[in-house]
Design a protein around this motif. Structure first.
Motif, PDB file in Angstrom:
ATOM      1  N   UNK A   1       0.846  -1.191   0.000  1.00  0.00           N
ATOM      2  CA  UNK A   1       0.000   0.000   0.000  1.00  0.00           C
ATOM      3  C   UNK A   1       0.873   1.230   0.000  1.00  0.00           C
ATOM      4  N   UNK A   2       1.441   1.608  -1.153  1.00  0.00           N
ATOM      5  CA  UNK A   2       2.361   2.756  -1.181  1.00  0.00           C
ATOM      6  C   UNK A   2       1.664   4.026  -0.765  1.00  0.00           C
TER       7      UNK A   2
ATOM      8  N   UNK B   1      -0.969  -7.598  -5.528  1.00  0.00           N
ATOM      9  CA  UNK B   1      -2.132  -7.009  -4.859  1.00  0.00           C
ATOM     10  C   UNK B   1      -1.698  -5.701  -4.221  1.00  0.00           C
ATOM     11  N   UNK B   2      -2.334  -4.607  -4.613  1.00  0.00           N
ATOM     12  CA  UNK B   2      -2.012  -3.294  -4.078  1.00  0.00           C
ATOM     13  C   UNK B   2      -3.295  -2.610  -3.626  1.00  0.00           C
TER      14      UNK B   2
ATOM     15  N   UNK C   1      -8.417  -1.185  -4.678  1.00  0.00           N
ATOM     16  CA  UNK C   1      -7.584  -2.387  -4.738  1.00  0.00           C
ATOM     17  C   UNK C   1      -7.268  -2.730  -6.189  1.00  0.00           C
ATOM     18  N   UNK C   2      -5.998  -2.970  -6.446  1.00  0.00           N
ATOM     19  CA  UNK C   2      -5.545  -3.470  -7.747  1.00  0.00           C
ATOM     20  C   UNK C   2      -5.132  -4.914  -7.569  1.00  0.00           C
TER      21      UNK C   2
ATOM     22  N   UNK D   1      -8.220 -10.785   4.042  1.00  0.00           N
ATOM     23  CA  UNK D   1      -8.581 -12.200   3.905  1.00  0.00           C
ATOM     24  C   UNK D   1      -9.297 -12.452   2.590  1.00  0.00           C
ATOM     25  N   UNK D   2     -10.292 -11.625   2.312  1.00  0.00           N
ATOM     26  CA  UNK D   2     -11.104 -11.809   1.107  1.00  0.00           C
ATOM     27  C   UNK D   2     -10.273 -11.606  -0.162  1.00  0.00           C
ATOM     28  N   UNK D   3      -9.457 -10.559  -0.177  1.00  0.00           N
ATOM     29  CA  UNK D   3      -8.688 -10.258  -1.383  1.00  0.00           C
ATOM     30  C   UNK D   3      -7.624 -11.325  -1.633  1.00  0.00           C
ATOM     31  N   UNK D   4      -6.901 -11.701  -0.589  1.00  0.00           N
ATOM     32  CA  UNK D   4      -5.850 -12.714  -0.747  1.00  0.00           C
ATOM     33  C   UNK D   4      -6.417 -14.025  -1.260  1.00  0.00           C
TER      34      UNK D   4
END
Length: 523
Positions: A79-80, A251-252, A296-297, A471-474
């Motif tokens: 998360x830059x 994932x970003x 989210x990318x 959790x959901x994104x991963x």
């Protein structure tokens, strides 16, 4: 590392490298899913928390590391920190966005060809880095000069107040005059008071100088411009550097203002063989007891992706598990059509069954569950209302309010300043009229036993990725074959483990010397 053992190993045991890792929001989520994570984080306070939580960490500036240092990392996350980008208007936000897009286009131009020359790619990146460094150093000098001018203005303003009092002006007249200094050239001074005229002239000149310095700072941009480019460079390096292997997934996440940058990222990732997806996620739709939006990318390497693919959202959105919160009424969130034609995400009819969404989670429910796990860290309170430290609707005096039986408003770095009052009143609770660190962490979906440590813990919590969202994104990106009932079951088990997670032995943060022998370096 301090993670809960999974009863079932994940389908692929990816090793994750997390840039700008913060206090460990994504890391703790990854651990309960069974993945190993190494983070890079510069903030000393966040590193102290990570250490106490047993999170593997390199303490330092991401720019002082390279993708080549971690050849065995298979997934890149992060998360830059980003300045405020905007596609509207012609202000600083628009210029910042245009600048970042320009740099991304330069990298894309040299990296896009299938047989792109690595040295040309590297020279382009070095040129961009050197230009950003020069601007950063000049901006540092300009900011120092700006501080001096501001100090002189303050001294001058004080001198004018004293002179006005000597001239016998009333307190209201003095107040009105000083308020008028926002536009000093419009103020009128009696011709017979040369001292006050001189002070006002000096103040006006300082004001002009200050505005010029502000304009120069806008032209130079923000050091965060270089930081937001870092993940993209790491992906390019792993994809194009001879002898390197591309990341399996990327994932970003960041605030919604970064969505235009993710759009440009997606163009580059598509040309590197990734299928991408961009999603503006409402956290309460994923079980977070808080209304917060995150951009989210998502990207997954796909050998079947067409060469120089288009940056369309080829990955489906992460399916929501909960309803969206709407003050005063139920959610009526429209369902977005999924991209079922995507090869990696093609699922059977049985697996694609959708369960009814659960209701959003309230502060009361989240805190009550946490108190059952650790009664000493979460206090029992009567019905309460949270009064925000921030104003609403552009009025700083109109403080936002949320009742205990609703999700929290966005948890920010100022969460410790929010007041807890008796519901329906402005009367502070007799005790526990502020959220503790543990309670604020719970509202961000950290485990109640998360060992918050170091300086500025409120800021750490406010900046963190909500683990429940992670959790959901991963799972969605790393286990695309898991869908329907199986996916929901695994998420439910992971969420339960997340709530009851406890830290194990602390892990000391590493520096560059810690690269040797690290599992991701292959040294």
């Amino acid at each position: 590392m301090s993670h809960i053992e999974e009863s079932q190993s994940p389908p692929a045991n990816f090793r994750i490298l997390d840039l700008f890792a913060g206090p460990g929001g994504l890391d703790v989520a990854a651990h309960v899913l069974g993945y190993e994570v190494t983070g890079i984080e510069w903030d000393a306070g966040a590193c102290t928390t990570r250490s106490a939580a047993g999170m593997d960490t390199f303490h330092g500036d991401v720019r002082h590391y390279r993708a080549a240092f971690f050849p065995l990392a298979e997934v890149l996350t992060g998360g830059p920190p980003c300045q405020t980008f905007t596609v509207a208007g012609h202000g600083a936000g628009r210029r910042a966005l245009d600048q970042v897009v320009q740099y991304i286009e330069q990298l894309h131009e040299v990296a896009r060809p299938k047989n792109a020359d690595w040295m040309e790619i590297f020279r382009t990146w070095r040129k961009i880095s050197e230009e950003l460094r020069r601007k950063e150093l000049e901006a540092k000098e300009v900011r120092a000069e700006k501080r001096k001018v501001e100090e002189l203005r303050a001294t001058n303003r004080k001198a004018m107040r004293i002179r006005l009092e000597e001239l016998g002006r009333s307190p209201n007249q003095v107040k009105s005059f000083l308020k008028g200094l926002k536009a000093p050239k419009d103020l009128e001074i009696p011709d017979d008071d040369d001292e006050l005229k001189g002070l006002l002239k000096a103040f006006s000149d300082l004001d002009d100088g200050l505005n010029a310095l502000k304009d120069r700072l806008e032209e130079l941009g923000d050091e965060r411009t270089g930081l937001v480019l870092q993940p993209l460079w790491w992906v390019i390096e792993r994809s194009k550097r001879p002898g390197s292997k591309p990341y399996e997934a990327v994932i970003l996440e960041q605030v919604p203002a970064v969505m235009p940058v993710w759009k440009e990222y997606a163009k580059v990732l598509a040309s590197l063989g990734y299928r991408t997806g961009r999603q503006l996620m409402h956290t309460e739709e994923f079980g977070v007891p808080q209304t917060r939006r995150r951009a989210v990318l998502m990207a997954r390497l796909d050998p079947t992706a067409p060469p120089n693919g288009l940056p369309t959202d080829l990955l489906p959105d992460v399916p929501a598990s909960h309803e969206r919160y709407q003050p005063g009424g139920p959610s009526t969130r429209p369902r977005k059509a999924s991209h079922s034609d995507t090869l990696l995400w093609e699922v059977s009819e049985e697996d694609s069954e959708e369960a009814p969404k659960e209701s959003w989670v309230s502060m009361e429910l989240a805190l009550n569950k946490a108190r059952k796990i650790s009664s000493g860290k979460v206090y029992e309170r009567p019905d309460f209302t949270v009064v925000s430290n921030y104003g609403t609707g552009g009025d700083p005096e109109a403080r936002g309010r949320r009742d205990h039986d609703a999700p929290s408003a966005t948890i920010t770095g100022k969460v410790s300043r929010n007041r807890l009052v008796h519901k329906g009143t402005d009367d502070d609770l007799a005790e526990f009229d502020r959220f503790t660190h543990a309670e604020a962490g719970v509202l961000q979906t950290f485990p109640v036993e998360y060992p918050w440590s170091g300086n500025d813990v409120s800021q750490q919590i406010g900046n963190a990725v909500p683990p429940r969202l992670a959790l959901h994104v991963l799972q969605h990106v790393l286990v695309p074959e898991l869908r329907g009932k199986k996916a929901r079951g695994r998420l439910k088990r992971a969420a339960e483990k997340l709530e009851s997670w406890k830290p194990a032995e602390p892990v000391k943060p590493r520096g560059h010397r810690g690269l040797k022998g690290h599992p991701l370096t292959g040294r």
